[in-house]
Write an enzyme that holds these catalytic residues in place. Structure first.
Site, short mmCIF file in Angstrom:
data_model
loop_
_atom_site.label_atom_id
_atom_site.label_comp_id
_atom_site.label_asym_id
_atom_site.label_seq_id
_atom_site.Cartn_x
_atom_site.Cartn_y
_atom_site.Cartn_z
NE ARG A 264 -9.04 -23.90 -49.05
CZ ARG A 264 -9.25 -24.24 -47.79
NH1 ARG A 264 -8.33 -23.98 -46.87
NH2 ARG A 264 -10.38 -24.82 -47.44
NE ARG A 279 0.74 -22.95 -46.33
CZ ARG A 279 -0.21 -22.64 -45.46
NH1 ARG A 279 -1.32 -22.08 -45.86
NH2 ARG A 279 -0.04 -22.89 -44.18
CD GLU A 351 -6.01 -25.76 -39.92
OE1 GLU A 351 -5.27 -24.79 -39.74
OE2 GLU A 351 -7.10 -25.70 -40.53
CB SER A 354 -10.68 -26.01 -39.55
OG SER A 354 -10.71 -24.87 -38.76
NE ARG A 393 -2.56 -29.03 -44.76
CZ ARG A 393 -2.70 -27.84 -44.18
NH1 ARG A 393 -3.20 -27.76 -42.96
NH2 ARG A 393 -2.33 -26.74 -44.82
#
Length: 427
Positions: A264, A279, A351, A354, A393
């Site tokens: 990403r 991130r 988070e 999802s 994560r």
RNA sequence: GGAGAGAUGUCCGAGUGGUUUAUGGAGCUGGUCUUGAAAACCAGUGACACCGCAAGGUGCCGGGGGUUCGAAUCCCUCUCUCUCCGCCA
């Protein structure tokens, strides 16, 4: 590949669509859409009448020629008609392209159970599991733990590649590998998902199919000299496995689990989560993807969310589940549950997964259908997916939640078989 | 990278310019036969999308473009698949 998504639905219920989209706090120019839609239908009936004439007269010409009679007058007339058809066809194409451009930027309509809201502050907590640990010492953030143990190396990655990349080393690399093996095994063996290992690059149509394009091109990495994109999630290749296909009803539901690296660009997130594993431009993720009958999709969403939660429960990581409010919902999703893991250094839940039901939004764009029963009309499937879960994560959460005063990190019991029996990472 | 062969409806597979408004199978549905089933036979069905209240119309033979009064069929182009050669982890 002109696919006029659900123009008919919007036309028949513009106010309902407008109201649903207002929930998202997004402006969509429906008036322009409706005007273009009407223009298209008018032109279409005009050109189709001409085509009918052309077809009929062409038969007539064939008949005359067979009887060796003169057809020159008719042929001359048809030359005119064909010219007009060509012009009108071109105009229809232009209008359809414009309509499609608008349709592709209209987000999915939130499910009725999704709460209103202005931002992520209005997401609704559904349940919690586990209790954040009380530390008898000052807990460290995972990037410090990882660097102190010599298992994470951000500086070297910056030298070799750039910011937001990481080298995992030694037991750190092994921990990453152990985690995605554990997750894939859990979902494949215990939850009944069929394992898939997908390509890490996809073409543009697949990105459009799942909704990453055309709106969010700046978030993706494009491979220079090709029309390929690095996948931002395994959702893209796995959902598109069945694009332009009609499945048998008895094949459903289909469950897939896929491990992949994800890429990403993180455009627009400069300055956020710049330290640590939260991130990154490249990270590993285990993804769950489902294809279901429409009537089953919300029940399947609950099950999928529970399957993702199992990962955190078995690893003993405290988490909570929250339902995203309409304003925080992703572009393609009708309803989303976020799983958030407790992160001591942040002092809050972060988070880590999802889980979404896209209903037929992706199925329309990727043209994925099923036949409910033999000889019945094909219908769009519903697609769902969720992280099961983000691996980097999870490493961060384990390092922080399982850290000891002496700087070592205890390995969750369930993971030890995947770590060759290692119980603790020490200096 | 080079040479060749292909891509047709849910699936298989015919079809080289005008009764193809896409042949024929398989499949599916019903029936005959049978204790039941299978097989066989008979009949039905026969893709998908769009416009239309409807009647009806239009498009679609991998994608795009062209030739023609008329294209699954001829031409150009792109994508993908297969075979052989080359290169390569």
């Amino acid at each position: 590949m002109v696919v006029l998504l659900d123009a008919k639905y919007i036309r028949s219920n513009p106010e309902g669509v407008r109201a649903a989209l207002a929930k998202r706090k997004k402006e969509v120019n429906l008036d322009k859409f409706l005007a273009l839609d009407e223009k298209r239908r008018n032109m279409l009936s005009e050109v189709e009448q001409l085509k009918n004439k052309r077809n009929v007269v062409s038969q007539e010409i064939a008949r005359l020629k067979k009887e060796e009679k003169d057809a020159d007058a008719l042929i001359a007339e048809m030359q005119q008609v064909s010219g007009t058809i060509k012009e009108l066809d071109e105009k229809v194409r232009e209008v359809e392209a414009e309509l499609n451009d608008i349709l592709l930027t209209i987000p999915n309509i939130p499910h009725e159970s999704v709460p209103l809201g202005e931002s992520d502050k209005d997401n609704v907590e559904i349940r919690r599991w586990g209790t954040p640990r009380e530390f008898g010492f000052e807990p460290k953030p995972h990037w410090d733990i990882g660097e102190d143990l010599g298992i994470l190396d951000f500086a070297t990655a910056a030298k070799v590649t750039g910011a937001r990349f990481t080298f995992y080393k030694g037991l750190g690399a092994r921990l990453e590998r152990a985690l995605f093996n554990f997750m894939v095994d859990l979902h494949a063996i215990e939850h009944g998902y069929t394992e898939v290992f997908p390509p890490y690059m996809v073409h543009r149509h697949s990105m459009v199919g799942t909704g990453q394009l055309p709106k969010f091109e700046e978030d993706a990495f494009k491979v220079a000299g090709t029309d390929y994109f690095l996948i931002p999630t395994a959702e893209v290749p796995v959902t598109n496995m069945y694009r332009e296909q009609i499945l048998d009803g008895d094949q459903l539901p289909i469950y897939h689990v896929a491990y992949s690296a994800c890429f990403r660009a993180e455009a627009g997130s400069a300055g956020r989560d710049t330290r640590g594993l939260i991130r990154q431009h490249q990270f590993n993720k285990v993804e769950l993807v489902k294809f279901t009958r429409p009537e089953d999709s919300y029940e399947e969403l609950e099950k999928l969310t529970r399957d993702a939660e199992d990962v955190l429960r078995l690893l003993g990581l405290p988490y909570r589940v929250s339902m995203l409010c309409a304003a925080d919902l992703g572009f393609s999703s009708a309803k989303t549950y976020d799983l958030e893991v407790w992160m001591p250094s942040y002092g809050r839940y972060v988070e880590i997964s999802s889980c979404s039901n896209f209903e037929d939004f992706q199925a329309r764009r990727a043209d994925i259908k099923y036949r409910p029963a033999p000889n019945e009309k094909a219908r769009y499937v519903h697609t769902l997916n969720g992280s099961g879960v983000a691996v980097g994560r999870t490493v961060a959460a384990i390092l922080e939640n399982y850290q000891q005063e002496d700087g070592s990190v205890v390995i969750p019991e369930r993971l030890r078989p995947y770590m060759g029996g290692v119980e603790r990472i020490c200096k």
